[in-house]
Design an enzyme around this catalytic site. Structure first.
Site, mmCIF file in Angstrom:
data_model
loop_
_atom_site.group_PDB
_atom_site.id
_atom_site.type_symbol
_atom_site.label_atom_id
_atom_site.label_comp_id
_atom_site.label_asym_id
_atom_site.label_seq_id
_atom_site.Cartn_x
_atom_site.Cartn_y
_atom_site.Cartn_z
ATOM 1 N N SER A 1 85.638 126.795 17.233
ATOM 2 C CA SER A 1 85.706 126.648 18.693
ATOM 3 C C SER A 1 85.667 125.191 19.122
ATOM 4 C CB SER A 1 84.509 127.401 19.286
ATOM 5 O OG SER A 1 84.319 127.028 20.610
ATOM 6 N N TYR B 1 75.361 129.600 20.047
ATOM 7 C CA TYR B 1 76.678 130.120 19.664
ATOM 8 C C TYR B 1 77.511 129.031 18.988
ATOM 9 C CZ TYR B 1 81.639 131.103 20.132
ATOM 10 O OH TYR B 1 82.977 131.232 19.866
ATOM 11 N N LYS C 1 78.982 128.305 14.871
ATOM 12 C CA LYS C 1 80.344 127.951 14.428
ATOM 13 C C LYS C 1 80.316 126.667 13.605
ATOM 14 C CE LYS C 1 82.477 131.408 16.208
ATOM 15 N NZ LYS C 1 83.266 132.337 15.388
#
Ligand SMILES: NC(=O)c1ccc[n+]([C@@H]2O[C@H](COP(=O)([O-])OP(=O)(O)OC[C@H]3O[C@@H](n4cnc5c(N)ncnc54)[C@H](O)[C@@H]3O)[C@@H](O)[C@H]2O)c1
Length: 342
Positions: A125, A149, A153
């Protein structure tokens, strides 16, 4: 490695019932390939699996992954998209996010490697990037993941890079910018009942499901004070995966490394006010807009430098932001028939 010389390939798609996964499955099929979906339906709707080869289950279920490979020994590569993806939820539930996005992904990668299926494409991302002065980021730009979050990643990028360096595993990591819109046939799209992202909110305001669209943050250091993003049409993003699986070995040979990272965006930065203006142009009417302070953790934003994706991956975005907005609006009108809710 064998298999990628074939014209058609079988590709394991984890998270294939999700927004990006289901669209990628469709793009794979259009290119003549066969997706095999592994999804727990934690969030993705069953309707998005359609009539594809489907295993309902968890990515960390080693027995299930072994069965999938036994039943589909011709799987060439895996696109690993399954994840929890809601940023505010990740702040409240870090254990669930690290368990599912990190620990379970590790089990999947190790099992794939053990089963002789070493090619992995990973959904990363743009939320990893630190704020840079002109907002344009290359794959080498500094990182500062701002939420649990985003940190999951980042951790997985490091795990994959290290595992690829030490084992047969091979990794192509795609850092998605901001996917919007639907596939050309409006078969899947945003399925959240109350879409939290900016275009979903705009569609709701335009269709009278909300009083107004709220711009959160109007004093950012951008050209008009609102956040900047790189909105990439979901169909272009889906096609990037097709290119990446088709060219997997060539891409890694080109970079002469066992893993590689690519920005997947359009290369254009668009502010929230500019997005609203594009939306009104496509929609044909003004949308009521309110302004509010930024929400905690709101990022100023970034847009992609796409030189590496163009030159090495062999992919660029073709569709315009107006195309994406038009398809999001059309999906907004159609989705009740597919999902059972508007
Ligand atoms: N949507 C975005 O804006 C965006 C941006 C950057 C990166 N990504 C990444 O792209 C990927 C796909 O995102 P999306 O928007 O399609 O999300 P999504 O929530 O629609 O899809 C994720 C899918 O994974 C499944 N899943 C979750 N945990 C699972 C598990 N343990 N085992 C099996 N299946 C599981 C869910 O049921 C769902 O169908 C994710 O990895 C996400 O982090 C998304």
């Amino acid at each position: 490695m064998v298999g990628l010389g074939c014209l058609t390939m079988k590709v394991l798609v984890t998270g294939g019932a999700g927004y990006i996964g289901s669209t990628t499955c469709k793009a794979l099929e259009e290119a003549g390939h066969t997706p095999v979906v592994l999804d727990s339906l934690l969030t993705g709707p069953r309707a998005f699996v359609k009539d594809r080869i489907f295993y309902e289950g968890d990515i960390a279920d080693r027995t299930l992954v072994a069965r999938i490979v036994e039943e589909h020994p011709d799987i060439d590569s895996t696109i690993h998209m399954a994840a929890r993806i809601v940023v505010p939820e990740s702040v409240e539930q870090p254990y669930e996010y690290y368990r599912d996005n990190v620990a379970k992904s590790l089990e999947l990668f190790d099992q794939l490697n053990t089963l002789g299926k070493p090619r992995v494409l990973f959904s990363s991302s743009a939320s990893l990037y630190a704020l840079v002065e002109n907002f344009e980021v290359t794959e080498g730009s500094p990182l500062a993941p701002g939420s649990p979050y985003a940190r999951t990643k980042h951790v997985m990028e490091m795990c994959l890079t290290d595992m690829a360096a030490a084992t047969d595993l091979r990794a192509v990591i795609l850092r998605y910018f901001n996917p919007i819109g639907s596939d050309p046939d409006l078969e899947s799209g945003i399925y959240a009942r109350e879409p939290s992202h900016v275009l979903g909110q705009l569609v709701m305001a335009a269709q009278g499901q909300k009083d107004a669209f709220t711009i959160t943050g109007v004093e950012h250091p951008t050209r008009d004070g609102t956040g900047i993003r790189d909105y990439v049409h979901i169909w272009d993003l889906a096609r990037a995966h097709v290119t990446a699986v088709e060219r997997f070995d060539a891409v890694l040979a080109d970079v002469d490394a066992p893993s590689a990272i690519f920005n997947v965006g359009t290369g254009d930065g668009v502010t929230v006010r500019e997005l609203v203006a594009s939306f009104e142009r496509v929609f044909g009417e003004k949308v009521p807009v309110k302004e509010a302070p930024p929400r905690p953790g709101d990022a100023v934003g970034a847009f992609a430098n796409v030189d590496r994706a163009r030159e090495i991956l062999g992919w660029t975005a073709d569709l315009t932001i107006d195309d994406a907005i038009a398809s999001a609006l059309a999906w907004g009108n159609k989705r009740r028939g597919i999902l059972g809710y508007a």
